[in-house]
Design a protein around this motif. Structure first.
Motif, PDB file in Angstrom:
ATOM      1  N   ALA A   1      40.414  37.391  34.751  1.00 36.39           N
ATOM      2  CA  ALA A   1      41.324  36.514  34.544  1.00 36.39           C
ATOM      3  C   ALA A   1      41.419  36.055  33.170  1.00 36.39           C
ATOM      4  O   ALA A   1      42.757  35.274  32.675  1.00 36.39           O
ATOM      5  CB  ALA A   1      40.538  35.221  35.656  1.00 36.39           C
TER       6      ALA A   1
ATOM      7  N   PHE B   1      38.252  36.790  38.667  1.00 32.89           N
ATOM      8  CA  PHE B   1      38.721  35.349  38.883  1.00 32.89           C
ATOM      9  C   PHE B   1      37.518  34.948  39.518  1.00 32.89           C
ATOM     10  O   PHE B   1      38.311  33.338  39.763  1.00 32.89           O
ATOM     11  CB  PHE B   1      39.929  35.460  40.621  1.00 32.89           C
ATOM     12  CG  PHE B   1      40.730  36.995  40.463  1.00 32.89           C
ATOM     13  CD1 PHE B   1      41.766  36.169  39.883  1.00 32.89           C
ATOM     14  CD2 PHE B   1      40.176  37.680  40.670  1.00 32.89           C
ATOM     15  CE1 PHE B   1      42.982  37.515  40.198  1.00 32.89           C
ATOM     16  CE2 PHE B   1      41.475  38.721  40.924  1.00 32.89           C
ATOM     17  CZ  PHE B   1      42.375  38.752  40.040  1.00 32.89           C
TER      18      PHE B   1
ATOM     19  N   GLY C   1      46.395  37.438  37.260  1.00 34.04           N
ATOM     20  CA  GLY C   1      45.632  38.322  36.527  1.00 34.04           C
ATOM     21  C   GLY C   1      45.728  39.804  37.303  1.00 34.04           C
ATOM     22  O   GLY C   1      44.468  40.476  37.898  1.00 34.04           O
TER      23      GLY C   1
END
Length: 543
Positions: A346, A390, A333
């Motif tokens: 992400a 994330f 990412g």
């Protein structure tokens, strides 16, 4: 009577003319020799006294050596020539001389000039005072400065644009002196001044503007983006001679950078961000408007008031000063831009995104939608990881939360607070590490839709009630916002991210979900005894 020779000559001549005193009488009256009276009557200006030549027996053996050193300096670089102190040190170290500094200084100051003249050295260059018209010429330069930025000593660069007529200067500090900072500094200066200088803007041969200096001429091969920028604003650049030969051609801004650094960046400023320091620059520049430069009659602000109305107007269209890149998001990412790495949500892993790198920040777009924004990094290999990017991955892999770089940076930046730590600890104690961490991730997801302060208030209220469920935190956060009379939700830009993983096979009720996470109800069960008595009553007995 203590009189200067000029005053004494004046009085002698006046008494001789008005009172007719003889030479002997004048000498007796003023207590001087008749030769001095005769000299005063012959000329009103005393003859200069001869300076006695004082012998220096200690220096005499070393004069020839000093002359050789001074002669060699004529061919040495200017910054590597002998100073008086260096000559004195060499005489003491190499020749064992015991001489005073003043003795060496008297001799060197006289002999350096005599040796240069005897060798036919070029005389010192003179300068011509330039006539500056209001609203016309300006000068630009970059200077270095150190800043304690977020607790770390950081090397920064000060962009300065100074109007030649009024001396009004505009500054902007960045962590880079690249082309994007160079262009952004111009845009900020023009907006602050309210217009563009109509004459020449003087530059040295900065790499953001000049790709190549054409030998023995003032012609330059310009960077294509700089050419596009100056044509957009209608600038007329003037490139100074390279090196020290051209330093005097924009001496105003050369001195301005040093003046600003000494007066407004000393001691080293301590700030949380460069935006904070740049905001204070406006106050510094306003304070400078009351200053007079040199022997000028008017202040900088008074001259600028006359000059500002003569500047060219700004173009209606804006100019993007940032540099565009199109990196690919890796499996972590992250994207790499100029030896630094930045995180993106992400869900964009494996996709190509568009990045606009500016002097102080970096903006990431997917199509026309902004998906991330970071302060610009300059240290080689530096990384900036945002925990929010994330959360979907961490929801599927809760075991990775504790050791993640994203969590470490969030702690250091203060976005992951002590309230989050307390909620995480309580959730893990009640439900175990995996389920407790998932509850934490759900709470972190609330920050996308609720104010940060409301989420923190919700966490504290839930912990006070002994609850450790994200649903309770969301409910309490909305109640905190409504108590303050605010809308509980924040504006969300872009599409809502989809959570990874398979769709649930069955619908789970909210009550069932909360059942194991709400605190135990200590109230007694309700009694229905009185209601049961109604069953034994007939209809006719009913009231």
């Amino acid at each position: 009577m203590d009189l200067s020779r000029e005053e004494l000559f004046l009085r002698i001549r006046r008494d001789s003319w008005q009172e007719g005193l003889s030479m002997r009488a004048l000498a007796r009256k003023y207590g001087v020799h008749r030769r001095l009276v005769r000299e005063a009557l012959a000329s009103p200006v005393p003859r200069p006294r001869k300076k006695p030549v004082r012998p220096s027996p200690r220096l005499e053996p070393f004069k020839k050596t000093i002359d050789e050193w001074l002669l060699g300096d004529l061919e040495a670089p200017p910054k590597q020539r002998h100073t008086v102190q260096r000559i004195l040190n060499r005489l003491r170290q190499e020749c064992g001389a015991e001489i005073a500094y003043t003795t060496v200084w008297d001799y060197v100051s006289r002999r350096r000039r005599e040796i240069a003249e005897a060798a036919g050295a070029a005389p010192r260059a003179g300068f011509v005072i330039r006539h500056n018209q209001p609203g016309m010429d300006a000068e630009v330069d970059f200077g270095e400065a150190w800043v304690d930025l977020a607790g770390e000593r950081t090397k920064c660069f000060v962009f300065a644009l100074r109007l030649a007529y009024s001396g009004k200067a505009v500054h902007r500090i960045t962590t880079s002196c690249g082309q994007e900072a160079f262009l952004d500094g111009h845009v900020h200066a023009f907006r602050t001044l309210g217009g563009v200088p109509g004459g020449q803007i003087r530059y040295d041969n900065l790499s953001p503007a000049v790709s190549r200096v054409i030998h023995k001429s003032r012609s330059r091969e310009e960077h294509p983006r700089w050419t596009e920028f100056r044509q957009h604003f209608g600038l007329t650049p003037f490139y100074c001679e390279p090196g020290l030969r051209g330093a005097h051609e924009k001496g105003g801004v050369e001195g301005q950078v040093g003046y600003f650094r000494r007066n407004y960046l000393t001691p080293v400023p301590r700030v949380a961000s460069l935006d904070e320091l740049n905001a204070s620059f406006a106050e510094f520049e306003r304070a400078e408007e009351g200053r007079r430069i040199g022997m000028r009659i008017r202040t900088i602000g008074q001259d600028f008031a006359r000059e500002s109305v003569l500047l060219m107007p700004l173009p209606q269209d804006s100019f993007e000063t940032g540099v565009v890149f199109t990196p690919r998001v890796d499996r972590y990412g992250m994207i790499a831009v100029r030896v630094c790495r930045y995180s993106v949500p992400a869900r964009f892993i494996g996709r190509t995104v568009r990045v606009v790198l500016r002097s102080s920040d970096l903006i990431v777009f997917h199509g026309r939608t902004e998906i991330a924004r970071h302060p610009r990094l300059t240290a080689k290999g530096a990384e900036r990881v945002v925990l929010d990017h994330f959360l979907e991955v961490l929801l599927a892999k809760p075991g990775a939360v504790a050791g993640s770089e994203a969590l470490d940076q969030a702690r250091r930046k203060g976005t992951f607070t002590a309230a989050h730590e307390a909620f995480w600890a309580a959730a893990k104690k009640a439900e175990g590490d995996t389920e407790g961490t998932k509850q934490l991730v759900h709470v972190l997801l609330l920050h996308r839709h609720l104010e940060h302060r409301d989420v923190i208030a919700g966490i504290r209220s839930a912990l006070a009630a002994g609850a450790h469920a994200a649903d309770i935190v969301a409910l309490e956060a909305r109640k905190a916002a409504q108590t303050d009379g605010r809308s509980p939700t924040v504006t969300v830009t872009g599409p809502a991210p989809a959570l990874p993983g398979p769709e649930p096979s069955e619908v789970v009720s909210l009550n069932a979900r909360r059942a194991g996470r709400l605190p135990t109800d200590q109230r007694p069960l309700p009694s229905l005894d009185r209601w049961d008595q109604l069953l034994n009553l007939s209809r006719k007995d009913a009231p």
